[in-house]
Design a protein around this motif. Structure first.
Motif, mmCIF file in Angstrom:
data_model
loop_
_atom_site.group_PDB
_atom_site.id
_atom_site.type_symbol
_atom_site.label_atom_id
_atom_site.label_comp_id
_atom_site.label_asym_id
_atom_site.label_seq_id
_atom_site.Cartn_x
_atom_site.Cartn_y
_atom_site.Cartn_z
ATOM 1 N N VAL A 150 0.829 -1.210 0.000
ATOM 2 C CA VAL A 150 0.000 0.000 0.000
ATOM 3 C C VAL A 150 0.859 1.252 0.000
ATOM 4 O O VAL A 150 0.671 2.151 -0.815
ATOM 5 N N ALA A 151 1.828 1.311 0.926
ATOM 6 C CA ALA A 151 2.674 2.503 1.016
ATOM 7 C C ALA A 151 3.911 2.214 1.847
ATOM 8 O O ALA A 151 3.831 1.550 2.888
ATOM 9 N N LEU A 152 5.047 2.706 1.393
ATOM 10 C CA LEU A 152 6.276 2.681 2.192
ATOM 11 C C LEU A 152 6.178 3.764 3.251
ATOM 12 O O LEU A 152 5.680 4.864 2.985
ATOM 13 N N PHE A 153 6.663 3.464 4.457
ATOM 14 C CA PHE A 153 6.599 4.433 5.552
ATOM 15 C C PHE A 153 7.984 4.862 6.036
ATOM 16 O O PHE A 153 8.183 6.008 6.422
ATOM 17 N N ALA A 154 8.956 3.941 6.014
ATOM 18 C CA ALA A 154 10.282 4.272 6.541
ATOM 19 C C ALA A 154 11.340 3.386 5.912
ATOM 20 O O ALA A 154 11.078 2.239 5.553
ATOM 21 N N ARG A 155 12.552 3.948 5.787
ATOM 22 C CA ARG A 155 13.710 3.174 5.339
ATOM 23 C C ARG A 155 14.687 3.044 6.495
ATOM 24 O O ARG A 155 14.799 3.938 7.343
ATOM 25 N N MET A 156 15.418 1.930 6.531
ATOM 26 C CA MET A 156 16.313 1.625 7.652
ATOM 27 C C MET A 156 17.741 1.386 7.154
ATOM 28 O O MET A 156 18.024 0.372 6.517
ATOM 29 N N PRO A 157 18.652 2.314 7.428
ATOM 30 C CA PRO A 157 20.044 2.151 6.996
ATOM 31 C C PRO A 157 20.730 0.961 7.668
ATOM 32 O O PRO A 157 20.316 0.497 8.730
ATOM 33 N N VAL A 158 21.785 0.490 7.037
ATOM 34 C CA VAL A 158 22.603 -0.602 7.561
ATOM 35 C C VAL A 158 24.003 -0.072 7.834
ATOM 36 O O VAL A 158 24.570 0.670 7.024
ATOM 37 N N ALA A 159 24.553 -0.438 8.990
ATOM 38 C CA ALA A 159 25.888 0.024 9.392
ATOM 39 C C ALA A 159 26.893 -1.124 9.333
ATOM 40 O O ALA A 159 26.569 -2.272 9.652
ATOM 41 N N LEU A 160 28.107 -0.784 8.934
ATOM 42 C CA LEU A 160 29.244 -1.714 8.966
ATOM 43 C C LEU A 160 30.137 -1.290 10.125
ATOM 44 O O LEU A 160 30.660 -0.172 10.138
ATOM 45 N N ILE A 161 30.290 -2.164 11.107
ATOM 46 C CA ILE A 161 31.083 -1.838 12.290
ATOM 47 C C ILE A 161 32.155 -2.901 12.511
ATOM 48 O O ILE A 161 32.050 -4.026 12.013
ATOM 49 N N ALA A 162 33.196 -2.535 13.270
ATOM 50 C CA ALA A 162 34.301 -3.448 13.573
ATOM 51 C C ALA A 162 34.680 -3.293 15.038
ATOM 52 O O ALA A 162 34.338 -2.286 15.678
ATOM 53 N N HIS A 163 35.374 -4.280 15.579
ATOM 54 C CA HIS A 163 35.845 -4.122 16.955
ATOM 55 C C HIS A 163 37.094 -3.246 16.981
ATOM 56 O O HIS A 163 37.732 -2.980 15.946
ATOM 57 N N ASP A 164 37.454 -2.770 18.149
ATOM 58 C CA ASP A 164 38.493 -1.751 18.296
ATOM 59 C C ASP A 164 39.874 -2.200 17.830
ATOM 60 O O ASP A 164 40.700 -1.376 17.418
ATOM 61 N N ARG A 165 40.173 -3.499 17.839
ATOM 62 C CA ARG A 165 41.498 -3.985 17.455
ATOM 63 C C ARG A 165 41.546 -4.523 16.018
ATOM 64 O O ARG A 165 42.582 -5.057 15.598
ATOM 65 N N PHE A 166 40.455 -4.373 15.301
ATOM 66 C CA PHE A 166 40.462 -4.816 13.914
ATOM 67 C C PHE A 166 41.453 -3.951 13.133
ATOM 68 O O PHE A 166 41.490 -2.715 13.312
ATOM 69 N N PRO A 167 42.285 -4.543 12.281
ATOM 70 C CA PRO A 167 43.375 -3.796 11.644
ATOM 71 C C PRO A 167 42.941 -2.696 10.679
ATOM 72 O O PRO A 167 43.759 -1.833 10.345
ATOM 73 N N ALA A 168 41.703 -2.705 10.224
ATOM 74 C CA ALA A 168 41.246 -1.678 9.273
ATOM 75 C C ALA A 168 40.457 -0.593 9.993
ATOM 76 O O ALA A 168 39.683 -0.872 10.905
ATOM 77 N N SER A 169 40.647 0.639 9.564
ATOM 78 C CA SER A 169 39.902 1.766 10.143
ATOM 79 C C SER A 169 38.921 2.371 9.149
ATOM 80 O O SER A 169 38.234 3.336 9.471
ATOM 81 N N ASN A 170 38.880 1.828 7.929
ATOM 82 C CA ASN A 170 37.910 2.277 6.930
ATOM 83 C C ASN A 170 37.639 1.124 5.962
ATOM 84 O O ASN A 170 38.290 0.076 6.016
ATOM 85 N N VAL A 171 36.692 1.326 5.075
ATOM 86 C CA VAL A 171 36.279 0.268 4.160
ATOM 87 C C VAL A 171 37.390 -0.106 3.190
ATOM 88 O O VAL A 171 37.593 -1.295 2.886
ATOM 89 N N HIS A 172 38.119 0.888 2.711
ATOM 90 C CA HIS A 172 39.209 0.616 1.765
ATOM 91 C C HIS A 172 40.245 -0.316 2.394
ATOM 92 O O HIS A 172 40.691 -1.286 1.758
#
Length: 356
Positions: A150-172
């Protein structure tokens, strides 16, 4: 022409005229008097809300008693906001009816089998629709007893998260490390066929990497496991992530959005960090029984549009990690069909996946 023949001819004319009158009456706009009584909005989620956040609970009296005094879950807030705003347009109350049993199956069946007159609706999300064919089959629904958007009401973003000791600090950097160590990193999600699972598999394909999926019972459970470094990264719905953003054990690598989130302008986009055009969102919308007249659908969609446009709604949803967004029936139907086909193909969803 004799008297009997004339009488017979006159009788036939009366029958034709009567038939035409009945056809015209049947073709008259159904919404001319719609709605003239309260409308029921069925909520198929348990007291804990969507499995994308809290997981699938074990139903018992103690849990229900505890939840009656707890903060309302996200799905409850969405339903209440519709309940507040839609009647201002339609002129009739919107009554909430909770049917959470059988993991949404009861609510879906109840609305799909209701009279297609616009008086019984369903609030449902993307957590149900990739496996909707399976749910329909379990519910014993036929094509003429199904649901229509009938109708869309809301969209829900998705987050990519890592733990503090993971060697990467960004997606690249994440992609670089994953390519150099195929199959050695894993990612957590809220469960099989959750929006995070879909995002993770699409990320693997788009980045050309090999990372292992680990399924948890809900987004919160996946985040807790990440904080304990039981998994390396996680794809989780933003509403589940927001309460943990200040936790030093976690870091936000990116959002699977096309634009930066209004209340998190510092949060990078995955599309900005190495995967151009990458976007995955969950959604919530309103559904009606198959066969509901188009003019009735348009009236309901107008009420949902007003609810999505209300400043109170927009701010409330932003604070919860959602974006108020309206699409009318045709556009919403196209969205549901396109995304369902996309995820069924990507995840190779079988005819009978386990119910969530």
């Amino acid at each position: 022409m004799g008297k009997s023949a004339a009488a017979s001819q006159a009788w036939r004319i009366r029958l034709v005229l009567l038939s035409l009158v009945l056809q015209c009456a049947a073709a008259a706009p159904v919404c001319a008097g719609y709605p003239d009584k309260p409308i029921t909005l069925v909520l198929p989620y348990p007291v804990t809300g969507s499995a994308e956040i809290a997981g699938t609970p074990a139903s018992n009296k103690v849990l229900k008693a505890m939840q009656s005094h707890a903060v309302p879950p996200l799905t409850e807030l969405l339903a209440v906001q519709l309940q507040l705003e839609v009647p201002l347009v339609l002129g009739q109350p919107l009554v909430l009816e909770r049917r959470p049993r059988s993991r949404a199956l009861e609510g879906i069946r109840h609305v799909a089998q209701a009279a297609p007159d616009g008086y019984r609706l369903l609030l449902s999300g993307s957590d149900h629709w990739p496996i909707y064919p399976r749910l329909s089959k379990k519910a014993g629904l036929t094509p003429d007893k199904a649901l229509m958007p009938v109708a869309l009401f809301a969209r829900m973003p998705v987050a990519l998260i890592a733990h503090d000791r993971f060697p990467a600090s960004n997606v690249h950097e994440l992609i670089h490390h994953a390519r150099s160590r195929p199959g050695q990193f894993n990612y957590g999600t809220a469960g099989e066929f959750s929006i995070g699972h879909m995002a993770g598999e699409l990320f693997k394909t788009a980045a050309g990497i090999d990372i292992v999926h680990v399924s948890f019972n809900g987004g919160t459970a996946a985040i807790n496991a990440l904080a304990k470094r039981q998994v390396d990264i996680a794809f989780v719905a933003l509403p589940a992530v927001l309460p943990f953003l200040g936790n030093a054990k976690l870091k936000l690598l990116g959002l699977a959005e096309r634009e930066r989130y209004p209340t998190l302008p510092q949060a990078p986009l995955i599309a900005e960090s190495g995967l151009k055009g990458f976007e995955v969102r969950g959604w919530y919308g309103v559904f009606a029984p198959q066969g509901t007249p188009h003019d009735v659908i348009a009236r309901i969609s107008g009420g949902v549009a007003a609810a999505a446009a209300a400043q109170q709604t927009r701010q409330l949803l932003l604070d919860q990690g959602l974006l108020a967004m309206h699409l009318p029936a045709a556009a919403f139907d196209a969205l549901v069909r396109a995304e369902s086909a996309r995820w069924v193909e990507l995840l190779n969803i079988p005819d009978a996946p386990p119910l969530r």
